[in-house]
Design an enzyme around this catalytic site. Structure first.
Site, PDB file in Angstrom:
ATOM      1  N   ASN A   9       0.871  -1.181   0.000  1.00 17.87           N
ATOM      2  CA  ASN A   9       0.000   0.000   0.000  1.00 17.87           C
ATOM      3  C   ASN A   9       0.902   1.224   0.000  1.00 17.87           C
ATOM      4  O   ASN A   9       2.114   1.108   0.179  1.00 17.87           O
ATOM      5  CB  ASN A   9      -0.975  -0.020   1.181  1.00 17.87           C
ATOM      6  CG  ASN A   9      -0.255  -0.068   2.499  1.00 17.87           C
ATOM      7  OD1 ASN A   9       0.495   0.845   2.846  1.00 17.87           O
ATOM      8  ND2 ASN A   9      -0.453  -1.142   3.244  1.00 17.87           N
TER       9      ASN A   9
ATOM     10  N   VAL B 293      -0.582 -10.467   1.183  1.00 25.68           N
ATOM     11  CA  VAL B 293       0.755 -10.842   0.731  1.00 25.68           C
ATOM     12  C   VAL B 293       1.811  -9.880   1.296  1.00 25.68           C
ATOM     13  O   VAL B 293       2.951 -10.271   1.552  1.00 25.68           O
ATOM     14  CB  VAL B 293       0.797 -10.947  -0.812  1.00 25.68           C
ATOM     15  CG1 VAL B 293       0.756  -9.610  -1.485  1.00 25.68           C
ATOM     16  CG2 VAL B 293       1.984 -11.768  -1.272  1.00 25.68           C
ATOM     17  N   ASP B 294       1.439  -8.631   1.509  1.00 28.50           N
ATOM     18  CA  ASP B 294       2.343  -7.616   2.065  1.00 28.50           C
ATOM     19  C   ASP B 294       2.841  -8.056   3.447  1.00 28.50           C
ATOM     20  O   ASP B 294       4.061  -8.075   3.719  1.00 28.50           O
ATOM     21  CB  ASP B 294       1.561  -6.294   2.147  1.00 28.50           C
ATOM     22  CG  ASP B 294       2.427  -5.080   2.403  1.00 28.50           C
ATOM     23  OD1 ASP B 294       3.662  -5.214   2.435  1.00 28.50           O
ATOM     24  OD2 ASP B 294       1.862  -3.978   2.573  1.00 28.50           O
TER      25      ASP B 294
ATOM     26  N   SER C 171      -3.838  -6.400  -6.302  1.00 26.88           N
ATOM     27  CA  SER C 171      -5.162  -5.764  -6.116  1.00 26.88           C
ATOM     28  C   SER C 171      -6.338  -6.728  -5.994  1.00 26.88           C
ATOM     29  O   SER C 171      -7.466  -6.283  -5.760  1.00 26.88           O
ATOM     30  CB  SER C 171      -5.495  -4.752  -7.242  1.00 26.88           C
ATOM     31  OG  SER C 171      -4.795  -3.551  -7.061  1.00 26.88           O
ATOM     32  N   THR C 172      -6.102  -8.044  -6.144  1.00 23.95           N
ATOM     33  CA  THR C 172      -7.250  -8.959  -6.188  1.00 23.95           C
ATOM     34  C   THR C 172      -7.663  -9.499  -4.819  1.00 23.95           C
ATOM     35  O   THR C 172      -8.573 -10.320  -4.728  1.00 23.95           O
ATOM     36  CB  THR C 172      -6.994 -10.153  -7.122  1.00 23.95           C
ATOM     37  OG1 THR C 172      -5.941 -10.952  -6.554  1.00 23.95           O
ATOM     38  CG2 THR C 172      -6.624  -9.710  -8.510  1.00 23.95           C
TER      39      THR C 172
ATOM     40  N   TYR D 272      -7.890  -5.239  -1.947  1.00 19.19           N
ATOM     41  CA  TYR D 272      -8.230  -4.108  -2.829  1.00 19.19           C
ATOM     42  C   TYR D 272      -9.380  -4.420  -3.799  1.00 19.19           C
ATOM     43  O   TYR D 272      -9.807  -3.534  -4.547  1.00 19.19           O
ATOM     44  CB  TYR D 272      -6.994  -3.606  -3.581  1.00 19.19           C
ATOM     45  CG  TYR D 272      -6.095  -2.707  -2.738  1.00 19.19           C
ATOM     46  CD1 TYR D 272      -6.353  -2.493  -1.383  1.00 19.19           C
ATOM     47  CD2 TYR D 272      -5.002  -2.052  -3.289  1.00 19.19           C
ATOM     48  CE1 TYR D 272      -5.544  -1.676  -0.610  1.00 19.19           C
ATOM     49  CE2 TYR D 272      -4.185  -1.218  -2.525  1.00 19.19           C
ATOM     50  CZ  TYR D 272      -4.456  -1.034  -1.187  1.00 19.19           C
ATOM     51  OH  TYR D 272      -3.664  -0.211  -0.430  1.00 19.19           O
TER      52      TYR D 272
HETATM   53  P1  ADP Z   1      -4.205  -6.246  -2.484  1.00 18.84           P
HETATM   54  O1  ADP Z   1      -4.284  -5.357  -1.270  1.00 18.84           O
HETATM   55  O2  ADP Z   1      -3.343  -5.648  -3.590  1.00 18.84           O
HETATM   56  O3  ADP Z   1      -5.551  -6.701  -2.952  1.00 18.84           O
HETATM   57  P2  ADP Z   1      -3.692  -8.816  -1.126  1.00 18.84           P
HETATM   58  O4  ADP Z   1      -2.430  -9.196  -0.451  1.00 18.84           O
HETATM   59  O5  ADP Z   1      -4.896  -8.615  -0.271  1.00 18.84           O
HETATM   60  O6  ADP Z   1      -3.353  -7.514  -2.005  1.00 18.84           O
HETATM   61  O7  ADP Z   1      -4.051  -9.895  -2.230  1.00 18.84           O
HETATM   62  C1  ADP Z   1      -3.398 -10.025  -3.457  1.00 18.84           C
HETATM   63  C2  ADP Z   1      -3.346 -11.470  -3.859  1.00 18.84           C
HETATM   64  O8  ADP Z   1      -2.264 -12.098  -3.178  1.00 18.84           O
HETATM   65  C3  ADP Z   1      -4.592 -12.296  -3.533  1.00 18.84           C
HETATM   66  O9  ADP Z   1      -4.887 -13.089  -4.684  1.00 18.84           O
HETATM   67  C4  ADP Z   1      -4.135 -13.181  -2.386  1.00 18.84           C
HETATM   68  O10 ADP Z   1      -4.807 -14.441  -2.397  1.00 18.84           O
HETATM   69  C5  ADP Z   1      -2.677 -13.374  -2.726  1.00 18.84           C
HETATM   70  N1  ADP Z   1      -1.759 -13.776  -1.648  1.00 18.84           N
HETATM   71  C6  ADP Z   1      -1.830 -13.551  -0.326  1.00 18.84           C
HETATM   72  N2  ADP Z   1      -0.757 -14.075   0.305  1.00 18.84           N
HETATM   73  C7  ADP Z   1       0.021 -14.648  -0.655  1.00 18.84           C
HETATM   74  C8  ADP Z   1       1.256 -15.357  -0.674  1.00 18.84           C
HETATM   75  N3  ADP Z   1       1.953 -15.598   0.446  1.00 18.84           N
HETATM   76  N4  ADP Z   1       1.746 -15.795  -1.882  1.00 18.84           N
HETATM   77  C9  ADP Z   1       1.073 -15.552  -3.030  1.00 18.84           C
HETATM   78  N5  ADP Z   1      -0.096 -14.903  -3.075  1.00 18.84           N
HETATM   79  C10 ADP Z   1      -0.617 -14.453  -1.909  1.00 18.84           C
END
Ligand code: ADP
Length: 184
Positions: A32, A41-42, A131-132, A135
């Protein structure tokens, strides 16, 4: 986890897995604008990489982006304790009502992240589905946007050799594979 499918003459690989475990030159973080970490994922990337990542993010904020990293832009830090060498942090759009501007911003995330990798001489880059998650960008729509952005980039750049799309679940990977717009 295993590879599911390849595109763009083998330069793009789609797989299911945890992106924090990818042994590539750079993994991309769906950050973000604060660059201070968050959920999804962050959070996983900061936890796996350790404190060094946040330290570099704070320095980037202080020296280059005191107001925060704008949507669609990308910056690079160490990957700390992870197998990858670098983390490229990019800020995806919040989907809201969607529309062309959001699609352009999502494409910019992929294009600017790959351009930064190329500039650094990096050959392998792994992306989550930006973003999926939190967001709210529908994955079927995001799939079309990001596959086009990646294919367009690879047509004009030679440094980056392999782009991995890493999905957290088989369900997400299947949805991507049904909706991408790769032409070969
Ligand atoms: P955003 O805020 O951009 O939407 P998110 O982290 O909430 O980001 O989600 C983005 C994507 O990352 C989603 O498809 C989620 O399932 C995926 N995700 C979350 N953790 C991991 C991980 N450790 N490795 C790969 N993909 C992940």
């Amino acid at each position: 986890m295993g590879e599911l499918k390849k595109f763009v003459k083998g330069h793009v690989v789609v797989k299911v897995g945890n992106i924090t475990r990818e042994d590539v030159d750079a993994i991309v973080n769906a950050a973000n604008s604060t660059l201070m970490g968050g959920g999804g994922v962050d959070g996983a990337i900061h936890r796996a990489g350790g404190a060094e990542i946040l330290k570099e993010c704070k320095e980037i904020r202080r020296t280059r982006y005191p107001q925060g990293l704008p949507t669609g832009e990308a910056v690079i830090t160490t990957a700390g304790k992870m197998a990858a060498r670098y983390v490229i942090h990019t800020v995806g759009p919040v989907f809201g009502g969607g529309g062309k501007e959001k699609a352009d911003q999502l494409a910019a995330c992929y294009r600017n992240s790959l351009a930064l990798a190329g500039k650094k001489g990096l050959k392998t880059v792994a992306f989550p589905a930006i973003s999926t998650g939190i967001y709210g960008y529908p994955l079927d729509q995001a799939a079309q946007v990001c596959s086009k952005a990646i294919q367009d980039f690879l047509a004009s750049e030679v440094t980056v050799q392999e782009v991995c799309m890493v999905f957290f679940s088989q369900r997400e990977a299947d949805l991507f594979l049904k909706n991408h717009s790769f032409k070969d």
